[in-house]
Scaffold this active site. Structure first.
Site, PDB file in Angstrom:
ATOM      1  N   ARG A  94      18.850 -18.688  -6.301  1.00 11.88           N
ATOM      2  CA  ARG A  94      18.987 -17.480  -5.437  1.00 11.88           C
ATOM      3  C   ARG A  94      17.743 -16.864  -5.204  1.00 11.88           C
ATOM      4  NH1 ARG A  94      22.598 -16.201  -9.614  1.00 11.88           N
ATOM      5  NH2 ARG A  94      21.299 -14.502 -10.439  1.00 11.88           N
TER       6      ARG A  94
ATOM      7  N   ASP B 202      19.404 -11.106  -6.530  1.00 17.77           N
ATOM      8  CA  ASP B 202      19.613 -12.154  -5.606  1.00 17.77           C
ATOM      9  C   ASP B 202      18.431 -11.928  -4.290  1.00 17.77           C
ATOM     10  OD1 ASP B 202      20.488 -13.664  -3.282  1.00 17.77           O
ATOM     11  OD2 ASP B 202      22.498 -13.558  -3.706  1.00 17.77           O
TER      12      ASP B 202
ATOM     13  N   ARG C  51      17.676 -13.821  -1.778  1.00 18.91           N
ATOM     14  CA  ARG C  51      17.968 -14.626  -0.585  1.00 18.91           C
ATOM     15  C   ARG C  51      18.409 -13.800   0.736  1.00 18.91           C
ATOM     16  NH1 ARG C  51      22.968 -18.171  -2.802  1.00 18.91           N
ATOM     17  NH2 ARG C  51      23.459 -15.961  -3.679  1.00 18.91           N
TER      18      ARG C  51
ATOM     19  N   ARG D 212      29.185 -23.429   6.696  1.00 22.26           N
ATOM     20  CA  ARG D 212      28.775 -23.223   5.078  1.00 22.26           C
ATOM     21  C   ARG D 212      27.292 -23.172   4.998  1.00 22.26           C
ATOM     22  NH1 ARG D 212      29.137 -21.625  -0.130  1.00 22.26           N
ATOM     23  NH2 ARG D 212      28.297 -22.665  -1.418  1.00 22.26           N
TER      24      ARG D 212
ATOM     25  N   GLN E 238      30.671 -26.964  -4.976  1.00 20.13           N
ATOM     26  CA  GLN E 238      30.932 -26.435  -3.701  1.00 20.13           C
ATOM     27  C   GLN E 238      30.372 -27.097  -2.514  1.00 20.13           C
ATOM     28  OE1 GLN E 238      29.385 -22.146  -4.080  1.00 20.13           O
ATOM     29  NE2 GLN E 238      31.415 -21.480  -4.316  1.00 20.13           N
TER      30      GLN E 238
ATOM     31  N   SER F 298      22.792 -22.763  -0.629  1.00 15.16           N
ATOM     32  CA  SER F 298      21.450 -22.634  -1.108  1.00 15.16           C
ATOM     33  C   SER F 298      21.190 -23.798  -1.913  1.00 15.16           C
ATOM     34  CB  SER F 298      21.211 -21.463  -2.001  1.00 15.16           C
ATOM     35  OG  SER F 298      21.409 -20.298  -1.060  1.00 15.16           O
ATOM     36  N   ALA F 299      20.131 -24.430  -1.645  1.00 10.27           N
ATOM     37  CA  ALA F 299      19.822 -25.733  -2.577  1.00 10.27           C
ATOM     38  C   ALA F 299      19.797 -25.497  -3.956  1.00 10.27           C
ATOM     39  CB  ALA F 299      18.304 -26.219  -2.025  1.00 10.27           C
TER      40      ALA F 299
ATOM     41  N   GLU G  27       0.623  -1.289   0.143  1.00  8.45           N
ATOM     42  CA  GLU G  27       0.076  -0.054   0.027  1.00  8.45           C
ATOM     43  C   GLU G  27       0.703   1.255   0.001  1.00  8.45           C
ATOM     44  OE1 GLU G  27      -3.998  -1.352   2.505  1.00  8.45           O
ATOM     45  OE2 GLU G  27      -2.165  -0.805   3.663  1.00  8.45           O
TER      46      GLU G  27
ATOM     47  N   THR H 238      23.704 -14.530 -15.772  1.00 12.21           N
ATOM     48  CA  THR H 238      22.913 -14.921 -14.714  1.00 12.21           C
ATOM     49  C   THR H 238      22.129 -13.883 -13.866  1.00 12.21           C
ATOM     50  OG1 THR H 238      22.727 -16.281 -12.468  1.00 12.21           O
ATOM     51  CG2 THR H 238      24.675 -14.655 -13.050  1.00 12.21           C
TER      52      THR H 238
END
Length: 393
Positions: free
Chosen positions: A293, A325, A327, A249, A270, A252-253, A28, A313
């Site tokens: 991401r 990104d 995340r 660490r 990684q 991210s899946a 809003e 990307t």
């Protein structure tokens, strides 16, 4: 606009003052006057009616609505923001129910444990709103903000709110709200800052399972967590002592990289390197459901389609309408806090992960670089990460 801290807002609310709460620009993008029912008085409602000029509503916790049998105003709610109005009410001791005193009386009756469902006339002149469970962590609305702020003051989970309108009847935004704040000497906060405050001070993750997990890279303990405000499932694998600056660490899946060993990215490599490192040196890997991401699997595949047409990307995400990104690392920070961890050595090449954890009170003592070999398919991707996203590779 100049915003105040959540702590100052809480103090003002405890003193019976109203504050201004501003929602997100992509929502809003308006400011509401907010007060806590337990601390307010007749002057609060009068000020809202005279100066705010919007609709005066009474956000309440779901438990209050259920106890007082306040039914939804409309079963098929088509409000674009999903605001959950109940039927409007007046307390039975009021006359017309519209005066500042009588609306205060009705609002106060909502938090009186001796009040019964039969004590309200329906419809009336006060409009209760039911907040979503877990508040602003679930829905970034003024309703949830008011109830969350009431709880943070130590009061019953109920408040009163009113939209702020300009003299000409338009909604106050931006500099109009700043002028209103200064003219009436009010504190002003954002819902975004309230979300960040709650994430920083509360623990909203729950351990659901712990198992032994033998893998190709070593034997670990795997912990399964859920959160109070989403249906996400997060796992952490742990090895060794976590007491002194553990190695951590945040991964991210990445279904394509972690499972199918895609060479478009370096994610799978990684993850394997991290598991080998943690097996040898001890520490933790937090596996976060942040595919692409944060844009999700299908959108990541759509981004790949654009990359095949010449995008990188970053520009592919932007072309799809996303930030580069999306995340956020509050869940990772909460899992670390679950283990009483506040200082870590972070396995990462991404400076945003440092910032993301530090925003939630985790100190990065040292960075452990995580360099993996490039492939013929991910060279451009790696260059973009380095040159556009600031990765230290």
């Amino acid at each position: 606009m100049q915003f105040d801290t959540i702590e100052l807002a809480i103090e003002a609310l405890r003193n019976g003052e109203s504050i201004i709460v501003v929602d997100d620009e992509d929502r809003e993008n308006e400011g509401d006057l907010v007060a806590v029912t337990e601390w307010m008085d007749d002057n609060t409602i009068n000020f809202m009616a005279k100066e705010g000029r919007g609709l005066i509503c009474a956000p309440i916790d779901k438990s209050i609505a259920e106890r007082l049998k306040l039914q939804s105003m409309e079963q098929n709610n088509t409000d674009i923001y999903g605001t959950h109005f109940t039927v409007s009410i007046d307390h039975y001791k009021t006359t017309t129910g519209i005066s500042a005193h009588e609306r205060t009386q009705t609002a106060r009756a909502l938090i009186d444990e001796n009040t019964n469902p039969e004590d309200f006339h329906r419809p009336g002149h006060l409009f209760p709103l039911i907040a979503k469970e877990n508040g602003v962590l679930t829905r970034n609305g003024h309703t949830e903000a008011a109830v969350d702020l009431a709880r943070l003051t130590g009061a019953q989970p109920a408040g009163v709110i009113c939209e702020i309108m300009n003299d000409d009847g338009t909604m106050a935004k931006g500099e109009d709200l700043q002028s209103f704040k200064e003219r009436h000497h009010l504190k002003m906060i954002t819902i975004k800052s309230l979300v960040a405050f709650r994430k920083a001070v509360e623990l909203n993750v729950n351990l659901k399972a712990k198992v032994k997990m033998p893998t190709d890279f070593g034997h670990f303990d795997m912990y399964g967590f859920t959160t109070d405000y989403s249906d996400e499932e997060i796992v952490a694998i742990v090895k060794g002592d976590l007491k002194s600056n553990p190695n951590v660490r945040m991964h991210s899946a990445c279904l394509t990289g972690d499972i199918f060993h895609s060479q478009r990215c370096d994610c799978g490599a990684q993850l394997e390197a991290s598991m080998k490192y943690i097996d040898e040196h001890g520490g933790m890997i937090i596996y976060l459901p942040q595919e692409g991401r944060g844009i999700g699997l299908i959108n990541k595949l759509r981004a790949y389609e654009l990359i095949e047409k010449g995008y990188d990307t970053v520009t592919a995400n932007l072309a799809l309408g996303f930030d580069e990104d999306l995340r956020d690392y509050h869940v990772a920070a909460e899992i670390l806090k679950y283990f009483d961890i506040s200082e870590i050595n972070l396995l990462s090449n991404n400076p945003k992960k440092f910032e993301g954890l530090e925003d939630y009170g985790i100190e990065i003592v040292d960075r452990i670089e995580l360099i993996v070999p490039e492939t013929q398919y991910n060279h451009s991707y790696m260059e973009t990460k380095k040159n556009k996203m600031g990765h230290l590779i």
